[in-house]
Design a protein around this motif. Structure first.
Motif, PDB file in Angstrom:
ATOM      1  N   PHE A   1      -3.120   6.592  -2.087  1.00  0.00           N
ATOM      2  CA  PHE A   1      -3.210   6.494  -0.632  1.00  0.00           C
ATOM      3  C   PHE A   1      -2.472   7.652   0.022  1.00  0.00           C
ATOM      4  O   PHE A   1      -1.285   7.849  -0.207  1.00  0.00           O
ATOM      5  CB  PHE A   1      -2.642   5.154  -0.154  1.00  0.00           C
ATOM      6  CG  PHE A   1      -2.669   5.009   1.335  1.00  0.00           C
ATOM      7  CD1 PHE A   1      -3.871   4.808   1.992  1.00  0.00           C
ATOM      8  CD2 PHE A   1      -1.505   5.078   2.078  1.00  0.00           C
ATOM      9  CE1 PHE A   1      -3.910   4.669   3.369  1.00  0.00           C
ATOM     10  CE2 PHE A   1      -1.532   4.936   3.455  1.00  0.00           C
ATOM     11  CZ  PHE A   1      -2.737   4.732   4.101  1.00  0.00           C
ATOM     12  N   THR A   2      -3.182   8.420   0.821  1.00  0.00           N
ATOM     13  CA  THR A   2      -2.564   9.535   1.538  1.00  0.00           C
ATOM     14  C   THR A   2      -2.973   9.541   3.001  1.00  0.00           C
ATOM     15  O   THR A   2      -2.813  10.538   3.689  1.00  0.00           O
ATOM     16  CB  THR A   2      -2.952  10.891   0.905  1.00  0.00           C
ATOM     17  OG1 THR A   2      -4.370  11.007   0.930  1.00  0.00           O
ATOM     18  CG2 THR A   2      -2.424  11.020  -0.507  1.00  0.00           C
ATOM     19  N   GLY A   3      -3.501   8.434   3.476  1.00  0.00           N
ATOM     20  CA  GLY A   3      -4.025   8.373   4.842  1.00  0.00           C
ATOM     21  C   GLY A   3      -3.082   7.690   5.801  1.00  0.00           C
ATOM     22  O   GLY A   3      -1.857   7.727   5.647  1.00  0.00           O
ATOM     23  N   THR A   4      -3.670   7.073   6.793  1.00  0.00           N
ATOM     24  CA  THR A   4      -2.921   6.326   7.800  1.00  0.00           C
ATOM     25  C   THR A   4      -3.564   4.958   7.986  1.00  0.00           C
ATOM     26  O   THR A   4      -4.746   4.768   7.676  1.00  0.00           O
ATOM     27  CB  THR A   4      -2.918   7.048   9.161  1.00  0.00           C
ATOM     28  OG1 THR A   4      -4.256   7.174   9.638  1.00  0.00           O
ATOM     29  CG2 THR A   4      -2.255   8.402   9.071  1.00  0.00           C
ATOM     30  N   VAL A   5      -2.782   4.027   8.494  1.00  0.00           N
ATOM     31  CA  VAL A   5      -3.270   2.702   8.866  1.00  0.00           C
ATOM     32  C   VAL A   5      -2.867   2.502  10.315  1.00  0.00           C
ATOM     33  O   VAL A   5      -1.713   2.735  10.685  1.00  0.00           O
ATOM     34  CB  VAL A   5      -2.647   1.596   7.988  1.00  0.00           C
ATOM     35  CG1 VAL A   5      -3.058   0.225   8.473  1.00  0.00           C
ATOM     36  CG2 VAL A   5      -3.015   1.803   6.531  1.00  0.00           C
ATOM     37  N   SER A   6      -3.815   2.097  11.141  1.00  0.00           N
ATOM     38  CA  SER A   6      -3.533   1.854  12.557  1.00  0.00           C
ATOM     39  C   SER A   6      -3.966   0.449  12.929  1.00  0.00           C
ATOM     40  O   SER A   6      -4.942  -0.075  12.382  1.00  0.00           O
ATOM     41  CB  SER A   6      -4.274   2.854  13.445  1.00  0.00           C
ATOM     42  OG  SER A   6      -3.832   4.166  13.210  1.00  0.00           O
ATOM     43  N   PHE A   7      -3.238  -0.141  13.861  1.00  0.00           N
ATOM     44  CA  PHE A   7      -3.609  -1.444  14.391  1.00  0.00           C
ATOM     45  C   PHE A   7      -3.098  -1.538  15.813  1.00  0.00           C
ATOM     46  O   PHE A   7      -2.206  -0.792  16.220  1.00  0.00           O
ATOM     47  CB  PHE A   7      -3.047  -2.589  13.521  1.00  0.00           C
ATOM     48  CG  PHE A   7      -1.543  -2.626  13.419  1.00  0.00           C
ATOM     49  CD1 PHE A   7      -0.793  -3.422  14.277  1.00  0.00           C
ATOM     50  CD2 PHE A   7      -0.876  -1.873  12.464  1.00  0.00           C
ATOM     51  CE1 PHE A   7       0.597  -3.464  14.175  1.00  0.00           C
ATOM     52  CE2 PHE A   7       0.499  -1.912  12.352  1.00  0.00           C
ATOM     53  CZ  PHE A   7       1.238  -2.713  13.213  1.00  0.00           C
ATOM     54  N   GLU A   8      -3.705  -2.431  16.578  1.00  0.00           N
ATOM     55  CA  GLU A   8      -3.286  -2.633  17.955  1.00  0.00           C
ATOM     56  C   GLU A   8      -2.372  -3.833  18.048  1.00  0.00           C
ATOM     57  O   GLU A   8      -2.582  -4.846  17.378  1.00  0.00           O
ATOM     58  CB  GLU A   8      -4.491  -2.807  18.869  1.00  0.00           C
ATOM     59  CG  GLU A   8      -5.262  -1.519  19.047  1.00  0.00           C
ATOM     60  CD  GLU A   8      -6.338  -1.603  20.111  1.00  0.00           C
ATOM     61  OE1 GLU A   8      -6.394  -2.603  20.858  1.00  0.00           O
ATOM     62  OE2 GLU A   8      -7.120  -0.648  20.193  1.00  0.00           O
TER      63      GLU A   8
ATOM     64  N   HIS B   1       1.095   7.587   5.203  1.00  0.00           N
ATOM     65  CA  HIS B   1       1.379   7.348   3.787  1.00  0.00           C
ATOM     66  C   HIS B   1       2.851   7.528   3.422  1.00  0.00           C
ATOM     67  O   HIS B   1       3.284   7.053   2.388  1.00  0.00           O
ATOM     68  CB  HIS B   1       0.499   8.233   2.908  1.00  0.00           C
ATOM     69  CG  HIS B   1       0.802   9.687   3.035  1.00  0.00           C
ATOM     70  ND1 HIS B   1       0.323  10.454   4.081  1.00  0.00           N
ATOM     71  CD2 HIS B   1       1.534  10.512   2.268  1.00  0.00           C
ATOM     72  CE1 HIS B   1       0.751  11.680   3.946  1.00  0.00           C
ATOM     73  NE2 HIS B   1       1.487  11.750   2.852  1.00  0.00           N
ATOM     74  N   THR B   2       3.629   8.176   4.283  1.00  0.00           N
ATOM     75  CA  THR B   2       5.063   8.339   4.021  1.00  0.00           C
ATOM     76  C   THR B   2       5.878   7.202   4.611  1.00  0.00           C
ATOM     77  O   THR B   2       7.077   7.125   4.390  1.00  0.00           O
ATOM     78  CB  THR B   2       5.585   9.667   4.603  1.00  0.00           C
ATOM     79  OG1 THR B   2       5.527   9.604   6.037  1.00  0.00           O
ATOM     80  CG2 THR B   2       4.796  10.842   4.083  1.00  0.00           C
ATOM     81  N   GLY B   3       5.224   6.344   5.405  1.00  0.00           N
ATOM     82  CA  GLY B   3       5.931   5.262   6.077  1.00  0.00           C
ATOM     83  C   GLY B   3       6.350   5.612   7.486  1.00  0.00           C
ATOM     84  O   GLY B   3       6.961   4.797   8.172  1.00  0.00           O
ATOM     85  N   ALA B   4       6.019   6.815   7.961  1.00  0.00           N
ATOM     86  CA  ALA B   4       6.341   7.213   9.330  1.00  0.00           C
ATOM     87  C   ALA B   4       5.533   6.362  10.302  1.00  0.00           C
ATOM     88  O   ALA B   4       4.340   6.138  10.103  1.00  0.00           O
ATOM     89  CB  ALA B   4       6.050   8.690   9.532  1.00  0.00           C
ATOM     90  N   VAL B   5       6.192   5.896  11.344  1.00  0.00           N
ATOM     91  CA  VAL B   5       5.583   4.994  12.311  1.00  0.00           C
ATOM     92  C   VAL B   5       5.484   5.682  13.669  1.00  0.00           C
ATOM     93  O   VAL B   5       6.449   6.285  14.132  1.00  0.00           O
ATOM     94  CB  VAL B   5       6.431   3.706  12.458  1.00  0.00           C
ATOM     95  CG1 VAL B   5       5.858   2.793  13.533  1.00  0.00           C
ATOM     96  CG2 VAL B   5       6.548   2.972  11.128  1.00  0.00           C
ATOM     97  N   SER B   6       4.316   5.581  14.302  1.00  0.00           N
ATOM     98  CA  SER B   6       4.184   6.042  15.683  1.00  0.00           C
ATOM     99  C   SER B   6       3.607   4.909  16.512  1.00  0.00           C
ATOM    100  O   SER B   6       2.791   4.125  16.037  1.00  0.00           O
ATOM    101  CB  SER B   6       3.303   7.291  15.785  1.00  0.00           C
ATOM    102  OG  SER B   6       1.976   6.981  15.468  1.00  0.00           O
TER     103      SER B   6
ATOM    104  N   LEU C   1       0.824  -1.200   0.000  1.00  0.00           N
ATOM    105  CA  LEU C   1       0.000   0.000   0.000  1.00  0.00           C
ATOM    106  C   LEU C   1       0.867   1.263   0.000  1.00  0.00           C
ATOM    107  O   LEU C   1       0.593   2.225  -0.696  1.00  0.00           O
ATOM    108  CB  LEU C   1      -0.917   0.005   1.225  1.00  0.00           C
ATOM    109  CG  LEU C   1      -1.823   1.210   1.407  1.00  0.00           C
ATOM    110  CD1 LEU C   1      -2.827   1.298   0.263  1.00  0.00           C
ATOM    111  CD2 LEU C   1      -2.533   1.119   2.744  1.00  0.00           C
ATOM    112  N   LEU C   2       1.935   1.239   0.777  1.00  0.00           N
ATOM    113  CA  LEU C   2       2.786   2.421   0.935  1.00  0.00           C
ATOM    114  C   LEU C   2       3.829   2.570  -0.158  1.00  0.00           C
ATOM    115  O   LEU C   2       4.232   3.680  -0.481  1.00  0.00           O
ATOM    116  CB  LEU C   2       3.491   2.372   2.297  1.00  0.00           C
ATOM    117  CG  LEU C   2       2.570   2.360   3.507  1.00  0.00           C
ATOM    118  CD1 LEU C   2       3.379   2.160   4.766  1.00  0.00           C
ATOM    119  CD2 LEU C   2       1.741   3.621   3.580  1.00  0.00           C
TER     120      LEU C   2
END
Length: 89
Positions: free
Chosen positions: A52-59, A69-74, A41-42
């Motif tokens: 794709f210009t959004g974010t993907v989140s998971f627990e 979308h840039t691959g930055a991880v938090s 996706l990225l």
């Protein structure tokens, strides 16, 4: 983003958050999220197009991981954990 590196980045960031070695994550990261699909996706191949210009989140465990979308991880505590921590203050 360099191909094949997102799984390493995610594992290391989660391990740092949990205070463990990335190799000992339990459950393994690939049991929780399809990192290959996330990478696709990225970082689509040159013949593919993505808007794709959004974010993907998971627990994972007691944290919420977000990749934009840039691959930055938090990596942050889950909302429940953060609220419980605030309640004890």
């Amino acid at each position: 983003m360099e191909s094949g590196r997102l799984d390493v980045e995610l594992a290391q960031r989660i391990a740092d958050h949990e205070g463990v070695d990335a190799a000992t994550l339990d459950p393994p990261l690939h049991d929780v999220v399809d990192v290959d699909a996330l990478e696709a996706l990225l970082s689509p191949h040159s013949h593919e197009r993505t808007d794709f210009t959004g974010t993907v989140s998971f627990e994972y465990g007691e944290c919420t991981i977000t990749v934009d979308h840039t691959g930055a991880v938090s990596v942050r505590p889950t909302l429940e954990d953060a609220e419980a921590e605030l309640a004890t203050m």
